[in-house]
Design a protein around this motif. Structure first.
Motif, PDB file in Angstrom:
ATOM      1  N   THR A 179      -6.066  22.476 -41.396  1.00 16.04           N
ATOM      2  CA  THR A 179      -5.708  22.638 -42.804  1.00 16.04           C
ATOM      3  C   THR A 179      -5.089  24.006 -43.059  1.00 16.04           C
ATOM      4  O   THR A 179      -4.053  24.124 -43.720  1.00 16.04           O
ATOM      5  N   VAL A 180      -5.727  25.052 -42.495  1.00 24.23           N
ATOM      6  CA  VAL A 180      -5.194  26.405 -42.703  1.00 24.23           C
ATOM      7  C   VAL A 180      -3.811  26.524 -42.076  1.00 24.23           C
ATOM      8  O   VAL A 180      -2.894  27.103 -42.670  1.00 24.23           O
ATOM      9  N   TRP A 189     -20.365  17.802 -48.094  1.00 24.91           N
ATOM     10  CA  TRP A 189     -19.987  18.467 -46.833  1.00 24.91           C
ATOM     11  C   TRP A 189     -21.197  18.628 -45.923  1.00 24.91           C
ATOM     12  O   TRP A 189     -21.873  19.645 -45.948  1.00 24.91           O
ATOM     13  N   PRO A 196     -18.469  24.607 -41.594  1.00 20.59           N
ATOM     14  CA  PRO A 196     -17.306  25.073 -40.838  1.00 20.59           C
ATOM     15  C   PRO A 196     -17.730  26.211 -39.900  1.00 20.59           C
ATOM     16  O   PRO A 196     -18.536  27.072 -40.268  1.00 20.59           O
ATOM     17  N   GLU A 254     -10.726  22.239 -40.376  1.00 15.64           N
ATOM     18  CA  GLU A 254     -10.464  23.439 -41.190  1.00 15.64           C
ATOM     19  C   GLU A 254      -9.281  24.203 -40.627  1.00 15.64           C
ATOM     20  O   GLU A 254      -8.395  24.645 -41.364  1.00 15.64           O
ATOM     21  N   SER A 271     -10.365  21.443 -34.878  1.00 13.04           N
ATOM     22  CA  SER A 271     -11.251  21.424 -36.050  1.00 13.04           C
ATOM     23  C   SER A 271     -10.419  21.236 -37.315  1.00 13.04           C
ATOM     24  O   SER A 271      -9.334  21.810 -37.451  1.00 13.04           O
ATOM     25  N   PHE A 293     -11.179  30.149 -35.207  1.00 11.22           N
ATOM     26  CA  PHE A 293     -12.007  28.972 -35.462  1.00 11.22           C
ATOM     27  C   PHE A 293     -12.660  28.385 -34.222  1.00 11.22           C
ATOM     28  O   PHE A 293     -13.691  27.745 -34.332  1.00 11.22           O
TER      29      PHE A 293
END
Lengths: 89, 134, 163
Positions: free
Chosen positions: C109-110, C49, C53, C106, C104, C162
């Motif tokens: 995904t959330v 990674w 994030p 992340e 983004s 985010f």
């Protein structure tokens, strides 16, 4: 009182497991069988934790945790195989 | 005081059992694969969650040993349930592409699973025949 | 220096908490081992990674988690009701496209995970350019209402956290 509730929960999850087995037997395709297997894993985790409560030991949590991890990895591997025809590319 | 906790634990166990059996029954009753996907990912997660919280309370109040493993299992299941559901949905879309009337993407690109299949052209495993309603 | 030692502070914190939960008792020895593991593992796996994030607003995450937990419980009752009391012939299951404002990975995904856990919806796929999610609804007489609820209830909050 907890004993009766425990017996009830044991019965529910046991019948749930039988439902899943029947679904695996009559499923129309591979994906349904994978789904039924995933549900079986979740039911078995519940049964393991219930057994831990009824025997009053904390020993079965490690087993349940390991089972959760193996179940997750196996479901992902099955789906990957259906999607790609290969697991590790 | 113990009696109150016993009632709470028993209630949690009974609720968990009911949700667990509803999830497995939904797997049998609902008409096709995509709708069947809903039953286990939801009902069973709360079923197992109820059992785990009941176990945590039981060991904490009645056995006087604080145990955090249940929290770990609950978090693990809550995190992995969406991933398995997503992968199973993708595998289903891949196998029964012609039978599913998916809505359009709203742009000129197709859904990712279909794009992958168009690129690779490998021999694929599919289900046995059509996606019949059983 | 500190940045080099802890390339991913959230990952370090998560590893320490997970190890302490696994050990199941609070001792100094296991805490030291947890901190050592939490330092070493992010450094070793660092190449996987490269990006950090970005969390604009970590405190808003707690509110979001509470909203999602409430929705999970609610969704369980709704789905159980549909499974038990609705006949299959009256079931209106539909595919819905949700256009994304989030960019983004992340956050997307959330959002996808949240949609799967909440009332009668499962995230099935994402468009090739990452601008739309394909969602399957168990029982949706009004697909537009479902889409608007997802956009206002979850996506707006995630945008605040985010981006």
């Amino acid at each position: 009182m907890i004993e009766y509730a425990l017996t009830f929960a044991f019965g529910c999850f046991g019948i749930g497991l039988l439902c899943n087995l029947y679904r695996i037997f009559i499923a129309p395709g591979v994906v349904d069988r994978v789904l039924a297997l995933d549900t079986m894993v979740i039911n078995i985790i519940a049964l393991l934790v219930l057994y831990g409560i009824s025997t009053k030991t904390g020993m079965y949590f490690e087993a349940a945790l390991l089972f959760a991890m193996t179940g997750f990895v196996s479901t992902v591997a099955y789906c990957k195989f259906i999607l790609r025809g290969d697991i590790i590319e | 005081m113990d009696l109150a906790f016993e009632i709470i634990i028993s209630g949690l166990l009974i609720a968990a059992g009911v949700f667990g059996i509803v999830g497995s029954f939904g797997l049998l009753k609902l008409p096709d694969t995509m709708t069947r996907l809903h039953a286990p990912t939801k009902a069973t997660t709360l079923g197992v969650g109820g059992v785990l919280i009941a176990s945590m309370l039981h060991f904490w109040v009645l056995e006087n040993t604080l145990s955090w493993h249940e929290l770990l299992i609950t978090m693990f299941l809550l995190l992995t349930a969406p991933i398995t559901a997503n992968l199973i949905a993708k595998a289903h879309l891949h196998s029964f592409r012609a039978d599913e009337k998916t809505s359009p993407t709203g742009s000129d690109r197709d859904w990712a699973t279909f794009e992958d299949a168009a690129v690779e052209q490998q021999p694929m495993i599919t289900g046995s025949g059509k996606n019949q309603n059983t | 220096m500190l940045r080099k030692l802890f390339p991913h502070p959230y990952l370090t914190l998560l590893l320490i908490i997970t190890w302490m939960l696994l050990v199941n008792q609070i001792k100094l020895g296991s805490l030291v081992l947890a901190i050592i593991l939490g330092t070493i593992i992010p450094i070793i796996t660092g190449p996987y990674w490269p990006d950090r994030p970005v969390l604009r607003n970590p405190m808003a995450m707690i509110g979001y988690i509470l909203v999602v937990l409430y929705d999970i419980v609610k969704s369980n009752f709704i789905v159980a009701g549909i499974v038990l009391f609705r006949r299959n012939s009256t079931l209106q299951s539909k595919w819905i496209t949700v256009p994304l404002d989030l960019r983004s990975p992340e956050a997307i995904t959330v959002l996808a995970g949240t949609i799967t856990m909440t009332p009668g919806t499962v995230t099935a796929d994402m468009s090739g350019d990452g601008r739309a999610l394909l969602i399957h609804c168990l029982h949706a007489p009004d697909p537009d209402a479902v889409r608007d609820e997802i956009k206002s209830r979850y996506e707006a909050r995630l945008k605040r956290i985010f981006e």
